[in-house]
Design a protein around this motif. Structure first.
Motif, PDB file in Angstrom:
ATOM      1  N   GLN A   1       0.829  -1.214   0.000  1.00 27.27           N
ATOM      2  CA  GLN A   1       0.000   0.000   0.000  1.00 27.27           C
ATOM      3  C   GLN A   1       0.860   1.259   0.000  1.00 27.27           C
ATOM      4  O   GLN A   1       0.644   2.185  -0.797  1.00 27.27           O
ATOM      5  N   ARG A   2       1.874   1.284   0.864  1.00 26.86           N
ATOM      6  CA  ARG A   2       2.710   2.481   0.982  1.00 26.86           C
ATOM      7  C   ARG A   2       3.634   2.665  -0.215  1.00 26.86           C
ATOM      8  O   ARG A   2       3.829   3.779  -0.697  1.00 26.86           O
ATOM      9  N   ARG A   3       4.204   1.571  -0.712  1.00 29.03           N
ATOM     10  CA  ARG A   3       5.208   1.682  -1.772  1.00 29.03           C
ATOM     11  C   ARG A   3       4.604   1.851  -3.148  1.00 29.03           C
ATOM     12  O   ARG A   3       5.093   2.657  -3.956  1.00 29.03           O
ATOM     13  N   LEU A   4       3.560   1.098  -3.441  1.00 30.22           N
ATOM     14  CA  LEU A   4       3.021   1.093  -4.795  1.00 30.22           C
ATOM     15  C   LEU A   4       1.776   1.950  -4.966  1.00 30.22           C
ATOM     16  O   LEU A   4       1.530   2.479  -6.055  1.00 30.22           O
ATOM     17  N   PHE A   5       0.968   2.083  -3.931  1.00 26.23           N
ATOM     18  CA  PHE A   5      -0.310   2.793  -4.067  1.00 26.23           C
ATOM     19  C   PHE A   5      -0.547   3.734  -2.889  1.00 26.23           C
ATOM     20  O   PHE A   5      -1.550   3.628  -2.178  1.00 26.23           O
ATOM     21  N   PRO A   6       0.348   4.682  -2.665  1.00 30.41           N
ATOM     22  CA  PRO A   6       0.213   5.552  -1.489  1.00 30.41           C
ATOM     23  C   PRO A   6      -1.040   6.425  -1.508  1.00 30.41           C
ATOM     24  O   PRO A   6      -1.516   6.846  -0.452  1.00 30.41           O
ATOM     25  N   ALA A   7      -1.573   6.702  -2.690  1.00 30.59           N
ATOM     26  CA  ALA A   7      -2.737   7.590  -2.786  1.00 30.59           C
ATOM     27  C   ALA A   7      -4.065   6.836  -2.822  1.00 30.59           C
ATOM     28  O   ALA A   7      -5.123   7.456  -2.921  1.00 30.59           O
ATOM     29  N   GLU A   8      -4.014   5.505  -2.744  1.00 30.04           N
ATOM     30  CA  GLU A   8      -5.243   4.705  -2.811  1.00 30.04           C
ATOM     31  C   GLU A   8      -5.391   3.892  -1.530  1.00 30.04           C
ATOM     32  O   GLU A   8      -4.727   2.861  -1.364  1.00 30.04           O
ATOM     33  N   PRO A   9      -6.263   4.317  -0.628  1.00 32.35           N
ATOM     34  CA  PRO A   9      -6.382   3.637   0.674  1.00 32.35           C
ATOM     35  C   PRO A   9      -6.939   2.222   0.599  1.00 32.35           C
ATOM     36  O   PRO A   9      -6.683   1.407   1.470  1.00 32.35           O
ATOM     37  N   ASP A  10      -7.723   1.919  -0.414  1.00 30.80           N
ATOM     38  CA  ASP A  10      -8.317   0.578  -0.521  1.00 30.80           C
ATOM     39  C   ASP A  10      -8.091   0.059  -1.933  1.00 30.80           C
ATOM     40  O   ASP A  10      -8.998  -0.022  -2.758  1.00 30.80           O
ATOM     41  N   VAL A  11      -6.838  -0.323  -2.214  1.00 33.09           N
ATOM     42  CA  VAL A  11      -6.472  -0.696  -3.573  1.00 33.09           C
ATOM     43  C   VAL A  11      -6.816  -2.135  -3.914  1.00 33.09           C
ATOM     44  O   VAL A  11      -6.940  -2.503  -5.082  1.00 33.09           O
TER      45      VAL A  11
END
Length: 372
Positions: free
Chosen positions: A198-208
């Protein structure tokens, strides 16, 4: 489990509660790294030699691409985890015989491409680049992790008329659970892995996580879908393909086989012939209507594999399908003509038991990464 792997798992399990950050990084490094780099088999070499080789660079990693034919409205092939494009040599030959062009790539860390690891984002970027080069794909042929990658990419403005998926992986939750089970990891380690992704690849998407679900928002992927999944697949549970078919409704069909497993299925002549006809769009409207009527009564069918009498007839003795002594198998032996893809001889032998007892079979050791 190897003693070193056991020691690593124990260390991660103990450390996850007190230092989840470092544990998440280590778990992620294991999660995205394929298990080995298989070589081209002798029976695949001739097909691979006929390919036009291309090069891409994604995240600084050299990626090898392949093209057979002129590249006009090609069929895209997406291989599975710890695999390579050459495993689809039989499909490439069958598609070329149908007049289809084929394009594909070895994912980073696989085949002839560089790097040691890959992610679904890297593979989506490669598919984007191939789409930019060749235009819309007529169809996609995918195996295992390649199936969930395909759906992820097709939600991003890329279109294909048809999808043929083999041994499908449908969602990230299944991958994470298999990874944890095969390495003997506990829930805190999986939680640390998810937080790191979540933090490394999709920091702007809380529920990826729902984005990695092939059954989510089926209207975003309007392709016609045919899936094949073996009941004896010990890497990808058949329920993964069933979930995709259930979500996509009338546009999707599933053929279930027995005795072909997760990898041998790629060499089965019946599967190759079925895929080539479906991907080429050569089945007749009457065939499709008859199949739809059968599917209305029994959406899950058993398609018996081809019988191979002589192990020397296949590239690798491990490719010999198990014998299936059923009435459907007898029908296969009685018919020599090539069938339309929706005329599986076992249509009358629909799977009636919809329990998922087979899905609980333990995965092989390689499944910690086979389909991520």
């Amino acid at each position: 489990m190897h003693p070193m792997a056991s020691l690593l798992s124990t260390t991660l399990n103990i450390t996850a509660r007190v230092a989840p950050g470092p544990v998440g990084r280590v778990a992620f490094a294991l999660f995205v790294r394929p298990l080995g780099r298989p070589k081209v088999r002798p029976g695949e070499a001739e097909v691979m030699a006929r390919a036009v080789i291309g090069r891409l660079v994604v995240d600084g990693i050299p990626v090898t691409t392949y093209r057979w034919g002129d590249g006009v409205r090609p069929v895209l092939v997406v291989h599975g985890w710890s695999s390579r494009v050459s495993r689809f040599a039989g499909f490439v030959e069958a598609l070329r015989a149908q007049g289809q062009s084929v394009v594909s790539f070895d994912a980073p860390g696989h085949g002839e491409s560089g790097g040691r690891a890959t992610t679904i984002l890297r593979q989506r970027e490669i598919i984007r680049r191939l789409h930019a080069q060749y235009g819309d794909f007529s169809a996609v042929l995918a195996h295992s992790f390649g199936v969930v990658t395909t759906f992820f990419a097709l939600r991003d403005g890329i279109r294909a008329d048809r999808i043929f998926g083999i041994g499908a992986i449908a969602d990230f939750d299944f991958l994470a659970a298999r990874f944890r089970a095969n390495l003997g990891l506990n829930q805190p380690v999986e939680d640390a892995l998810r937080r790191h992704v979540q933090r490394r690849l999709f920091p702007a998407e809380p529920d990826v996580w729902p984005r990695f679900d092939a059954a989510r928002h089926p209207e975003e992927v309007p392709s016609e879908i045919l899936l094949v999944h073996d009941a004896d697949d010990d890497t990808a549970a058949p329920s993964q393909s069933r979930a995709i078919v259930a979500a996509h409704g009338a546009r999707a069909r599933l053929i279930e086989t027995r005795g072909l497993g997760h990898r041998r299925i790629l060499a089965d002549p019946e599967i190759i012939a079925t895929a080539a006809e479906f991907l080429s769009g050569t089945s007749s409207q009457a065939d499709a209507q008859a199949d739809a009527q059968a599917d209305a009564q029994a959406p899950y069918r058993v398609h018996a594999p081809s019988q191979v009498q002589d192990p020397s007839q296949v590239q690798d003795p491990s490719q010999v399908p198990s014998q299936v002594h059923t009435q459907a198998h007898a029908q296969i032996q009685a018919q020599s003509q090539v069938r339309a893809p929706f005329q599986a001889p076992s249509r009358a032998h629909a799977v009636q038991d919809q329990t998922h007892a087979q899905d609980q079979a333990p995965a092989a050791a390689e499944a910690s990464g086979v389909s991520r």
